[in-house]
Design a protein around this motif. Structure first.
Motif, PDB file in Angstrom:
ATOM      1  N   MET A  26      13.504  58.452 -10.875  1.00 37.79           N
ATOM      2  CA  MET A  26      13.870  57.552 -10.117  1.00 37.79           C
ATOM      3  C   MET A  26      12.739  56.874  -9.385  1.00 37.79           C
ATOM      4  SD  MET A  26      16.327  58.226  -6.931  1.00 37.79           S
ATOM      5  CE  MET A  26      16.308  57.291  -5.553  1.00 37.79           C
ATOM      6  N   ALA A  27      11.582  57.291  -9.119  1.00 37.59           N
ATOM      7  CA  ALA A  27      10.448  56.981  -8.436  1.00 37.59           C
ATOM      8  C   ALA A  27       9.901  55.610  -9.228  1.00 37.59           C
ATOM      9  CB  ALA A  27       9.227  57.809  -8.212  1.00 37.59           C
ATOM     10  N   ASP A  28      10.211  55.587 -10.444  1.00 35.21           N
ATOM     11  CA  ASP A  28       9.685  54.468 -11.170  1.00 35.21           C
ATOM     12  C   ASP A  28      10.324  53.226 -10.955  1.00 35.21           C
ATOM     13  OD1 ASP A  28      11.681  55.606 -12.474  1.00 35.21           O
ATOM     14  OD2 ASP A  28      11.255  54.883 -14.524  1.00 35.21           O
ATOM     15  N   HIS A  29      11.475  53.353 -10.405  1.00 29.80           N
ATOM     16  CA  HIS A  29      12.556  52.168  -9.922  1.00 29.80           C
ATOM     17  C   HIS A  29      12.180  51.694  -8.578  1.00 29.80           C
ATOM     18  CE1 HIS A  29      14.362  52.609 -13.808  1.00 29.80           C
ATOM     19  NE2 HIS A  29      14.808  53.839 -13.520  1.00 29.80           N
ATOM     20  N   ILE A  30      11.498  52.145  -7.800  1.00 34.04           N
ATOM     21  CA  ILE A  30      10.882  51.650  -6.369  1.00 34.04           C
ATOM     22  C   ILE A  30       9.942  50.716  -6.483  1.00 34.04           C
ATOM     23  CG2 ILE A  30       9.931  52.653  -4.117  1.00 34.04           C
ATOM     24  CD1 ILE A  30      10.854  55.517  -5.054  1.00 34.04           C
ATOM     25  N   PRO A  31      10.050  49.470  -5.926  1.00 29.35           N
ATOM     26  CA  PRO A  31       9.145  48.308  -5.722  1.00 29.35           C
ATOM     27  C   PRO A  31       7.861  48.768  -5.336  1.00 29.35           C
ATOM     28  CG  PRO A  31      11.309  47.542  -4.911  1.00 29.35           C
ATOM     29  CD  PRO A  31      11.307  49.298  -5.416  1.00 29.35           C
ATOM     30  N   SER A  32       6.654  48.374  -5.978  1.00 26.36           N
ATOM     31  CA  SER A  32       5.515  48.712  -5.466  1.00 26.36           C
ATOM     32  C   SER A  32       5.058  48.499  -4.088  1.00 26.36           C
ATOM     33  CB  SER A  32       4.282  48.004  -6.432  1.00 26.36           C
ATOM     34  OG  SER A  32       4.178  46.505  -6.395  1.00 26.36           O
ATOM     35  N   GLN A  33       5.362  47.190  -3.546  1.00 33.59           N
ATOM     36  CA  GLN A  33       5.363  47.112  -2.160  1.00 33.59           C
ATOM     37  C   GLN A  33       5.980  48.051  -1.252  1.00 33.59           C
ATOM     38  OE1 GLN A  33       2.760  45.273  -2.679  1.00 33.59           O
ATOM     39  NE2 GLN A  33       3.260  44.441  -0.706  1.00 33.59           N
ATOM     40  N   LEU A  34       7.060  48.668  -1.718  1.00 36.88           N
ATOM     41  CA  LEU A  34       7.819  49.707  -0.611  1.00 36.88           C
ATOM     42  C   LEU A  34       6.899  50.901  -0.740  1.00 36.88           C
ATOM     43  CD1 LEU A  34       9.997  50.467   1.111  1.00 36.88           C
ATOM     44  CD2 LEU A  34      11.564  51.025  -1.084  1.00 36.88           C
ATOM     45  N   LYS A  35       6.546  51.224  -2.089  1.00 31.98           N
ATOM     46  CA  LYS A  35       5.602  52.599  -2.084  1.00 31.98           C
ATOM     47  C   LYS A  35       4.341  52.301  -1.135  1.00 31.98           C
ATOM     48  CE  LYS A  35       6.679  52.736  -6.828  1.00 31.98           C
ATOM     49  NZ  LYS A  35       6.130  53.031  -8.404  1.00 31.98           N
ATOM     50  N   LYS A  36       3.797  51.086  -1.533  1.00 26.54           N
ATOM     51  CA  LYS A  36       2.341  50.878  -0.813  1.00 26.54           C
ATOM     52  C   LYS A  36       2.735  51.199   0.829  1.00 26.54           C
ATOM     53  CE  LYS A  36       0.190  48.194  -4.089  1.00 26.54           C
ATOM     54  NZ  LYS A  36      -0.361  46.648  -4.609  1.00 26.54           N
ATOM     55  N   GLY A  37       3.718  50.853   1.423  1.00 23.65           N
ATOM     56  CA  GLY A  37       3.964  50.857   2.829  1.00 23.65           C
ATOM     57  C   GLY A  37       3.955  52.155   3.285  1.00 23.65           C
ATOM     58  N   VAL A  38       4.453  53.098   2.562  1.00 18.76           N
ATOM     59  CA  VAL A  38       4.539  54.675   2.895  1.00 18.76           C
ATOM     60  C   VAL A  38       3.316  55.219   2.390  1.00 18.76           C
ATOM     61  CG1 VAL A  38       6.984  54.484   3.115  1.00 18.76           C
ATOM     62  CG2 VAL A  38       6.333  55.165   0.852  1.00 18.76           C
ATOM     63  N   LEU A  39       2.557  54.880   1.547  1.00 18.49           N
ATOM     64  CA  LEU A  39       1.355  55.574   1.078  1.00 18.49           C
ATOM     65  C   LEU A  39       0.359  56.427   1.985  1.00 18.49           C
ATOM     66  CD1 LEU A  39      -0.118  56.552  -1.615  1.00 18.49           C
ATOM     67  CD2 LEU A  39      -1.438  54.428  -1.308  1.00 18.49           C
TER      68      LEU A  39
END
Length: 109
Positions: free
Chosen positions: A1-14
């Motif tokens: 499921m994580a592979d479908h999360i947009p990269s900007q959203l992931k970077k926002g919570v890194l």
């Protein structure tokens, strides 16, 4: 499921994720990157600049520790400021996700 999360959203919570992982115990950057890759499909290359910034900002500090399987490793640990930042970011995240869930009509029992 994580592979479908947009990269900007992931970077926002890194940063929040890294601080949360370090709250569980000291770790080295590769191990943090591996955990993030498994959880949110975050690439390894993003961790090193973040760790430098977190250290510059005083949220983490580092120390060298001998490794049983090779050269010594640079471990990171939360500072008091890092723990305070984690607490504040978790509260911000909870308020933000509650607001988004409200807009989306998502309810939790």
């Amino acid at each position: 499921m994580a592979d479908h999360i947009p990269s900007q959203l992931k970077k926002g919570v890194l940063e929040l994720c890294v601080l949360a992982l370090l709250a569980q115990g000291d770790s080295y950057a590769y191990d943090l990157a591996r955990n993030l890759a498994q959880a949110v499909d975050m690439g390894e290359g993003t961790i090193y600049p973040l760790m430098r910034r977190l250290q510059t900002d005083g949220l983490v500090d580092s120390y060298q520790q001998e490794s049983e399987s090779g050269p010594s490793r640079k471990y990171y640990r939360l500072t008091e400021a890092g723990l305070l930042s984690l607490t504040a970011q978790k509260q911000d995240w909870q308020r933000f996700t509650a607001s988004v869930n409200s807009i989306l009509g998502v309810t939790h029992e």
